[in-house]
Design an enzyme around this catalytic site. Structure first.
Site, PDB file in Angstrom:
ATOM      1  N   ASP A  20     -11.450   1.018   2.508  1.00 10.60           N
ATOM      2  CA  ASP A  20     -10.784   2.314   2.348  1.00 10.60           C
ATOM      3  C   ASP A  20     -11.799   3.439   2.149  1.00 10.60           C
ATOM      4  OD1 ASP A  20      -8.559   3.940   2.249  1.00 10.60           O
ATOM      5  OD2 ASP A  20      -8.243   3.676   0.098  1.00 10.60           O
ATOM      6  N   ASN A  68       0.233   1.870   8.296  1.00 18.31           N
ATOM      7  CA  ASN A  68      -0.655   2.903   8.839  1.00 18.31           C
ATOM      8  C   ASN A  68      -0.087   3.595  10.092  1.00 18.31           C
ATOM      9  OD1 ASN A  68      -3.713   1.215   7.811  1.00 18.31           O
ATOM     10  ND2 ASN A  68      -2.710   2.961   6.857  1.00 18.31           N
TER      11      ASN A  68
HETATM   12  C1  IPE Z   1      -5.117   0.347   3.047  1.00 15.99           C
HETATM   13  O1  IPE Z   1      -5.590   1.645   2.980  1.00 15.99           O
HETATM   14  C2  IPE Z   1      -5.097  -0.144   4.464  1.00 15.99           C
HETATM   15  C3  IPE Z   1      -6.392  -0.357   5.096  1.00 15.99           C
HETATM   16  C4  IPE Z   1      -7.563  -0.225   4.523  1.00 15.99           C
HETATM   17  C5  IPE Z   1      -6.348  -0.802   6.463  1.00 15.99           C
HETATM   18  P1  IPE Z   1      -4.601   2.896   2.971  1.00 15.99           P
HETATM   19  O2  IPE Z   1      -5.444   4.109   2.898  1.00 15.99           O
HETATM   20  O3  IPE Z   1      -3.645   2.817   4.112  1.00 15.99           O
HETATM   21  O4  IPE Z   1      -3.789   2.660   1.608  1.00 15.99           O
HETATM   22  P2  IPE Z   1      -2.974   3.682   0.709  1.00 15.99           P
HETATM   23  O5  IPE Z   1      -2.077   4.440   1.634  1.00 15.99           O
HETATM   24  O6  IPE Z   1      -3.972   4.570   0.056  1.00 15.99           O
HETATM   25  O7  IPE Z   1      -2.265   2.818  -0.275  1.00 15.99           O
HETATM   26  C1  IPE Z   2      -9.361   3.224   5.649  1.00 24.30           C
HETATM   27  O1  IPE Z   2      -9.749   4.532   5.465  1.00 24.30           O
HETATM   28  C2  IPE Z   2      -9.159   2.876   7.091  1.00 24.30           C
HETATM   29  C3  IPE Z   2      -7.750   2.697   7.465  1.00 24.30           C
HETATM   30  C4  IPE Z   2      -6.734   2.714   6.635  1.00 24.30           C
HETATM   31  C5  IPE Z   2      -7.474   2.479   8.864  1.00 24.30           C
HETATM   32  P1  IPE Z   2      -8.686   5.693   5.338  1.00 24.30           P
HETATM   33  O2  IPE Z   2      -8.401   6.222   6.690  1.00 24.30           O
HETATM   34  O3  IPE Z   2      -7.491   5.273   4.568  1.00 24.30           O
HETATM   35  O4  IPE Z   2      -9.519   6.756   4.507  1.00 24.30           O
HETATM   36  P2  IPE Z   2      -9.014   7.649   3.317  1.00 24.30           P
HETATM   37  O5  IPE Z   2      -8.434   6.738   2.281  1.00 24.30           O
HETATM   38  O6  IPE Z   2      -7.999   8.596   3.871  1.00 24.30           O
HETATM   39  O7  IPE Z   2     -10.243   8.344   2.850  1.00 24.30           O
HETATM   40 MG    MG Z   3      -7.010   5.293   2.585  1.00 25.77          MG
END
Ligand code: IPE
Ligand code: IPE
Ligand code: MG
Length: 243
Positions: A20, A68
């Site tokens: 993340d 997502n």
């Molecule tokens: C979790 O991250 C999913 C992945 C890393 C693929 P998210 O960014 O989607 O999670 P939330 O929305 O903060 O819980």
């Molecule tokens: C994790 O990074 C990757 C995926 C969930 C695909 P994020 O895209 O959630 O990054 P933040 O949490 O918005 O910084």
């Molecule tokens: Mg995230």
């Protein structure tokens, strides 16, 4: 515990990672979120390599959650594109470095060419034994549990499975992770301390490790820190065990 002592303790066999922080990494630099995802893919390469060197046998990476899809069409498309590039560019290296690549999650809504590419990557790395890298794509822990329940209910309806045969073992075997041991360590980067519908059943006794660093900044030292942190944990599984 001295580091010498901790060096003798077993490291985690299976590490599961919620990668993340890509979006924030990019935003902090004034770039579009996609730039963070691209840099995140670079971090994946390094972590796969280092995890193997530290004796991790199973590495499961949360790359795209079932939730997502709620992101903009543009971001979703960019993520699929990056995945395509990653598999295209890295397959030879992964294959030659003993990586067995597998995908869990519902891949049917993914672009067809990507589905074909993933199937090819799985087939070409199937015999590899150094490290099993599992990509969780369009994966949800609750969905995994519901699918397993449906599969077993079907078995009962077909007269192939008795209700009393629905055991912990049978349930685990019906999950998409049936070929993997439960994660020993669940890591989440990016500062959030939640599981976000990742391996819900499988992480029943996983050690949790939350890292503030954003995923694109993760490197070999962080993998070392993951292993060392795990070595300092005392797992009891409900029993009473001396320190
Ligand atoms: C979790 O991250 C999913 C992945 C890393 C693929 P998210 O960014 O989607 O999670 P939330 O929305 O903060 O819980
Ligand atoms: C994790 O990074 C990757 C995926 C969930 C695909 P994020 O895209 O959630 O990054 P933040 O949490 O918005 O910084
Ligand atoms: Mg995230």
């Amino acid at each position: 515990m001295s580091s010498l002592e901790s060096d003798n303790r077993p490291g985690p066999r299976h590490v599961a990672v919620i990668m993340d922080g890509n979006g924030r990494w990019a935003q902090a630099r004034g770039h579009p979120r996609t730039v963070g995802h691209r840099q995140g893919a670079e971090a994946v390469k390094g972590v796969v390599r280092t995890a193997g060197e530290f004796g991790v046998s199973y590495l499961t990476l949360f790359a795209f959650s079932a939730e997502n899809w709620k992101r903009s069409a543009r971001e979703v498309q960019d993520l699929m594109g990056l995945l395509r590039t990653f598999v295209q560019r890295e397959l030879d290296d992964l294959r030659d470095n003993g990586v067995c690549l597998r995908v869990i999650g519902d891949r049917t809504p993914l672009p067809e060419d990507l589905q074909d590419m993933l199937a090819r990557a799985e087939a070409q790395t199937r015999a590899n034994r150094r490290i099993a890298v599992t990509l969780a794509l369009n994966y949800g822990g609750r969905q995994d549990i519901v699918n397993a329940a449906q599969q077993m209910a079907q078995g009962v309806a077909d007269g192939e499975l008795g209700v009393d045969e629905i055991s912990l073992q049978a349930f685990g075997d019906a999950l998409s992770t049936s070929s993997l041991p439960d994660p020993d360590l669940l890591v989440r980067t990016g500062g959030e301390q939640r599981i976000s519908n990742f391996l819900l059943w499988q992480c029943a006794y996983a050690e949790m490790f939350f890292i503030d660093k954003l995923w694109p900044d993760i490197g070999p030292d962080d993998v070392h820190a993951m292993v060392e942190t795990y070595q300092h944990r005392r797992r009891r599984f409900g029993a009473i065990i001396g320190s």
